[in-house]
Motif scaffolding. Structure first.
Motif, PDB file in Angstrom:
ATOM      1  N   SER A  24      60.928  -3.508  61.074  1.00 33.58           N
ATOM      2  CA  SER A  24      60.498  -2.149  60.693  1.00 33.58           C
ATOM      3  C   SER A  24      61.423  -1.508  59.672  1.00 33.58           C
ATOM      4  N   TRP A  25      61.961  -2.308  58.741  1.00 32.98           N
ATOM      5  CA  TRP A  25      62.893  -1.745  57.775  1.00 32.98           C
ATOM      6  C   TRP A  25      62.200  -0.806  56.786  1.00 32.98           C
ATOM      7  N   LYS A  26      60.942  -1.052  56.487  1.00 32.53           N
ATOM      8  CA  LYS A  26      60.229  -0.149  55.580  1.00 32.53           C
ATOM      9  C   LYS A  26      60.021   1.232  56.199  1.00 32.53           C
ATOM     10  N   PRO A  27      59.548   1.316  57.461  1.00 31.55           N
ATOM     11  CA  PRO A  27      59.467   2.637  58.092  1.00 31.55           C
ATOM     12  C   PRO A  27      60.826   3.335  58.199  1.00 31.55           C
ATOM     13  N   LEU A  28      61.905   2.566  58.379  1.00 38.12           N
ATOM     14  CA  LEU A  28      63.239   3.166  58.424  1.00 38.12           C
ATOM     15  C   LEU A  28      63.548   3.911  57.132  1.00 38.12           C
ATOM     16  N   ILE A  29      63.274   3.271  56.008  1.00 33.10           N
ATOM     17  CA  ILE A  29      63.565   3.882  54.706  1.00 33.10           C
ATOM     18  C   ILE A  29      62.641   5.079  54.465  1.00 33.10           C
ATOM     19  N   LEU A  30      61.348   4.884  54.706  1.00 31.93           N
ATOM     20  CA  LEU A  30      60.399   5.974  54.508  1.00 31.93           C
ATOM     21  C   LEU A  30      60.724   7.170  55.396  1.00 31.93           C
ATOM     22  N   GLY A  31      60.981   6.909  56.677  1.00 38.09           N
ATOM     23  CA  GLY A  31      61.278   7.992  57.606  1.00 38.09           C
ATOM     24  C   GLY A  31      62.501   8.787  57.189  1.00 38.09           C
ATOM     25  N   THR A  32      63.512   8.103  56.708  1.00 41.51           N
ATOM     26  CA  THR A  32      64.738   8.774  56.274  1.00 41.51           C
ATOM     27  C   THR A  32      64.451   9.726  55.122  1.00 41.51           C
ATOM     28  N   PHE A  33      63.719   9.270  54.116  1.00 36.94           N
ATOM     29  CA  PHE A  33      63.480  10.125  52.950  1.00 36.94           C
ATOM     30  C   PHE A  33      62.397  11.168  53.202  1.00 36.94           C
ATOM     31  N   ILE A  34      61.485  10.902  54.132  1.00 41.07           N
ATOM     32  CA  ILE A  34      60.525  11.937  54.535  1.00 41.07           C
ATOM     33  C   ILE A  34      61.249  13.132  55.132  1.00 41.07           C
ATOM     34  N   MET A  35      62.321  12.866  55.875  1.00 37.62           N
ATOM     35  CA  MET A  35      63.029  13.903  56.628  1.00 37.62           C
ATOM     36  C   MET A  35      64.108  14.616  55.812  1.00 37.62           C
ATOM     37  N   VAL A  36      64.574  14.037  54.706  1.00 40.83           N
ATOM     38  CA  VAL A  36      65.789  14.519  54.058  1.00 40.83           C
ATOM     39  C   VAL A  36      65.643  15.940  53.499  1.00 40.83           C
ATOM     40  N   SER A  37      64.494  16.299  52.951  1.00 46.66           N
ATOM     41  CA  SER A  37      64.337  17.649  52.406  1.00 46.66           C
ATOM     42  C   SER A  37      64.323  18.703  53.505  1.00 46.66           C
ATOM     43  N   CYS A  38      63.791  18.335  54.652  1.00 45.15           N
ATOM     44  CA  CYS A  38      63.765  19.232  55.806  1.00 45.15           C
ATOM     45  C   CYS A  38      65.190  19.635  56.192  1.00 45.15           C
ATOM     46  N   TYR A  39      66.068  18.654  56.281  1.00 45.01           N
ATOM     47  CA  TYR A  39      67.465  18.930  56.606  1.00 45.01           C
ATOM     48  C   TYR A  39      68.138  19.776  55.535  1.00 45.01           C
ATOM     49  N   THR A  40      67.914  19.426  54.273  1.00 42.85           N
ATOM     50  CA  THR A  40      68.557  20.159  53.182  1.00 42.85           C
ATOM     51  C   THR A  40      68.160  21.622  53.200  1.00 42.85           C
ATOM     52  N   LEU A  41      66.865  21.880  53.344  1.00 47.83           N
ATOM     53  CA  LEU A  41      66.385  23.259  53.385  1.00 47.83           C
ATOM     54  C   LEU A  41      67.038  24.038  54.512  1.00 47.83           C
ATOM     55  N   PHE A  42      67.052  23.455  55.707  1.00 48.70           N
ATOM     56  CA  PHE A  42      67.546  24.214  56.855  1.00 48.70           C
ATOM     57  C   PHE A  42      69.013  24.598  56.712  1.00 48.70           C
ATOM     58  N   TYR A  43      69.836  23.668  56.276  1.00 47.97           N
ATOM     59  CA  TYR A  43      71.261  23.980  56.209  1.00 47.97           C
ATOM     60  C   TYR A  43      71.623  24.794  54.966  1.00 47.97           C
ATOM     61  N   LEU A  44      70.701  24.902  54.019  1.00 46.18           N
ATOM     62  CA  LEU A  44      70.890  25.859  52.927  1.00 46.18           C
ATOM     63  C   LEU A  44      70.563  27.275  53.390  1.00 46.18           C
ATOM     64  N   VAL A  45      69.494  27.438  54.180  1.00 48.00           N
ATOM     65  CA  VAL A  45      69.085  28.787  54.586  1.00 48.00           C
ATOM     66  C   VAL A  45      69.758  29.244  55.874  1.00 48.00           C
ATOM     67  N   THR A  46      70.672  28.446  56.398  1.00 49.05           N
ATOM     68  CA  THR A  46      71.441  28.880  57.577  1.00 49.05           C
ATOM     69  C   THR A  46      72.942  28.851  57.287  1.00 49.05           C
ATOM     70  N   THR A  47      73.530  27.674  57.294  1.00 50.51           N
ATOM     71  CA  THR A  47      74.984  27.557  57.185  1.00 50.51           C
ATOM     72  C   THR A  47      75.507  27.965  55.811  1.00 50.51           C
ATOM     73  N   TRP A  48      74.932  27.389  54.735  1.00 49.89           N
ATOM     74  CA  TRP A  48      75.457  27.724  53.408  1.00 49.89           C
ATOM     75  C   TRP A  48      75.229  29.184  53.063  1.00 49.89           C
ATOM     76  N   VAL A  49      74.018  29.696  53.269  1.00 44.52           N
ATOM     77  CA  VAL A  49      73.731  31.061  52.837  1.00 44.52           C
ATOM     78  C   VAL A  49      74.536  32.078  53.645  1.00 44.52           C
ATOM     79  N   LEU A  50      74.932  31.742  54.874  1.00 47.32           N
ATOM     80  CA  LEU A  50      75.809  32.632  55.627  1.00 47.32           C
ATOM     81  C   LEU A  50      77.162  32.748  54.940  1.00 47.32           C
ATOM     82  N   SER A  51      77.729  31.616  54.538  1.00 51.47           N
ATOM     83  CA  SER A  51      79.029  31.644  53.860  1.00 51.47           C
ATOM     84  C   SER A  51      78.929  32.369  52.521  1.00 51.47           C
ATOM     85  N   TYR A  52      77.837  32.150  51.787  1.00 54.51           N
ATOM     86  CA  TYR A  52      77.630  32.792  50.494  1.00 54.51           C
ATOM     87  C   TYR A  52      77.371  34.287  50.667  1.00 54.51           C
TER      88      TYR A  52
END
Length: 453
Positions: free
Chosen positions: A255-283
């Motif tokens: 299942s190496w193909k689903p591993l790669i796809l799943g990782t990149f499907i999820m990556v923007s979700c993580y980036t958005l959340f920690y920009l609008v919570t942790t980073w924006v609090l410090s800023y």
């Protein structure tokens, strides 16, 4: 033929559970993830407001201390894939229930011990070293938590309602954030903490209370989880002799193909959340010129208001993913996220931003976050066969946390310092495009049978 293809071409009837059992599973998965995310967000809040001053050497440039704190913050995300491998191994070998108990204990004990740590002023360099160790252990625990909770929900869901069932553990993220930040807001208010006060009650001992009280929440979570039974999907895999000895090796082999796809499907979700919570609090709370100069207490209030948009949009996303399909829903939300990246320079520019524009930014960002995050606990498990599902979904979810969340506050802080706040929006756009490409490459999974091996 790969195991993923077998899942499509040889469907079998999914095991059914009664309504009472399903309700118990929903409560257990949501309570458990709420506790885990509370532990995680308590640290994230302290990483901005407390740790740069108490656990790292003083420096003339406050940005240096903040970056050091964010680096320690990111350690947990490095640990999370390791946690998904360790707990995924046992989750696919001995079952979902016992593994979830172990992940909750790991996370809870580490969080409690953070509340007991000496500061840099008391023991020197040992203090940030111990803090980093506890943060690493938090990451291990959360690395095994999310997959198990998602599998509890998806492997017992009613036909045609899997995304709706899977969205309940996702609600643990905003609930945990709400409790963690609400607790800090109460402490800051009661202890009269103000910006620049490094000697008052809050900075001396008050910040420890949310970490110490996590022990009570863990006890509640353990009680709920000990009452669960193993999922019927996993029982079927055991009865049919389809368990594998080394889930990690098996998932990379089949299942190496689903591993790669799943990782990149999820990556923007993580980036958005920690920009609008942790980073924006410090800023937001940084002094004018470096940030927006909003008092810490006022910014916490803005975050707490905006989190309700996150809570509302998760069920909306669950319904859409069941009715419209996972792929169509994620494509539409990704397009909205790209558009949102263009608003950073307008809503957060230091010379024009107000608390009103910041609240708009936070609320819109949180609403989009719920729409992209809500279906993920259905999408990622559906990419993998039963006997490696815990390991596979966990690795994808947590490797994405390194690429999306661990570096996001650090990168955003550096971008603001060098290029201005608009560059952070461009950063989000680039990551969102990467996720959109992965989503376009995935197959629609709403009709897959979770009981297939």
């Amino acid at each position: 033929m790969s195991q993923l293809q077998q899942t499509v071409t040889k469907p079998t009837a999914a095991p059914r559970v009664d309504a009472a059992t399903r309700r118990r599973i929903i409560i257990a998965s949501m309570v458990g993830t709420t506790i885990e995310f509370y532990d995680f967000y308590v640290y994230a809040t302290a990483a901005v407001a407390v740790f740069p001053y108490l656990f790292f050497p003083k420096n003339d440039d406050p940005t240096i201390g903040l970056l050091a704190s964010f680096a320690t913050f990111g350690l947990a995300f490095v640990a999370r894939p390791l946690g998904s491998i360790v707990f995924g191994h046992f989750g696919d070998r001995i079952g979902r229930k016992a593994t979830l108990v172990g992940s909750l204990l790991t996370m809870g004990i580490a969080t409690f011990l953070i509340g007991l740590l000496p500061t840099y002023g008391q023991v020197g360099i040992i203090a940030p070293a111990l803090l980093a160790l506890m943060r690493f252990c938090q990451g291990l625990g959360l690395g095994g938590e999310w997959s198990g909770a998602a599998l509890l929900a998806t492997e017992t869901a009613d036909k045609g309602k899997r995304a709706w069932a899977a969205m309940w553990p996702q609600l643990g993220a905003p609930f945990g954030f709400l409790v963690a930040n609400g607790f800090f807001l109460i402490l800051v208010t009661v202890l009269n903490h103000t910006d620049g006060d490094f000697e008052g009650a809050f900075m001396t001992w008050g910040w420890r209370i949310p970490f110490l009280l996590s022990a009570i929440m863990v006890i509640v979570g353990l009680y709920v989880r000990f009452r669960l039974e193993e999922t019927p999907v996993f029982k079927k895999a055991v009865e049919s002799g389809k368990k594998v000895k080394t889930p990690l090796a098996e998932v990379f082999r089949t299942s190496w193909k689903p591993l790669i796809l799943g990782t990149f499907i999820m990556v923007s979700c993580y980036t958005l959340f920690y920009l609008v919570t942790t980073w924006v609090l410090s800023y937001g709370i940084a002094k004018k010129g470096v940030g927006l100069g909003i008092p810490y207490l006022d910014f916490l209030k803005l975050q707490l208001v905006s989190i309700f948009a996150f809570i509302v949009s998760i069920p909306v996303a669950g319904r859409l993913a069941d009715s419209r399909g996972r792929k169509r829903t994620l494509i539409a939300v990704s397009a909205v996220m790209i558009a949102f990246g263009l608003t950073f320079s307008w809503l957060l520019r230091p010379d024009t931003a107000t608390e009103g524009t910041v609240l708009v930014f936070l609320t819109v960002g949180m609403f989009i976050m719920g729409l992209i995050f809500g279906p993920m606990s259905a999408v990622l498990p559906e990419l993998f066969p039963t006997n490696v599902r815990y390991t596979g979904s966990g690795i994808s979810y947590n490797v994405a946390s390194i690429l999306g969340a661990a570096i996001a506050p650090f990168v955003a802080t550096a971008l603001v310092k060098s290029y201005g706040v608009g560059a952070v929006g461009i950063y989000l756009i680039v990551v969102s495009v990467l996720s959109l490409i992965a989503i376009l490459l995935m197959k629609e999974t709403k009709h897959f049978d979770m009981s297939d091996i």
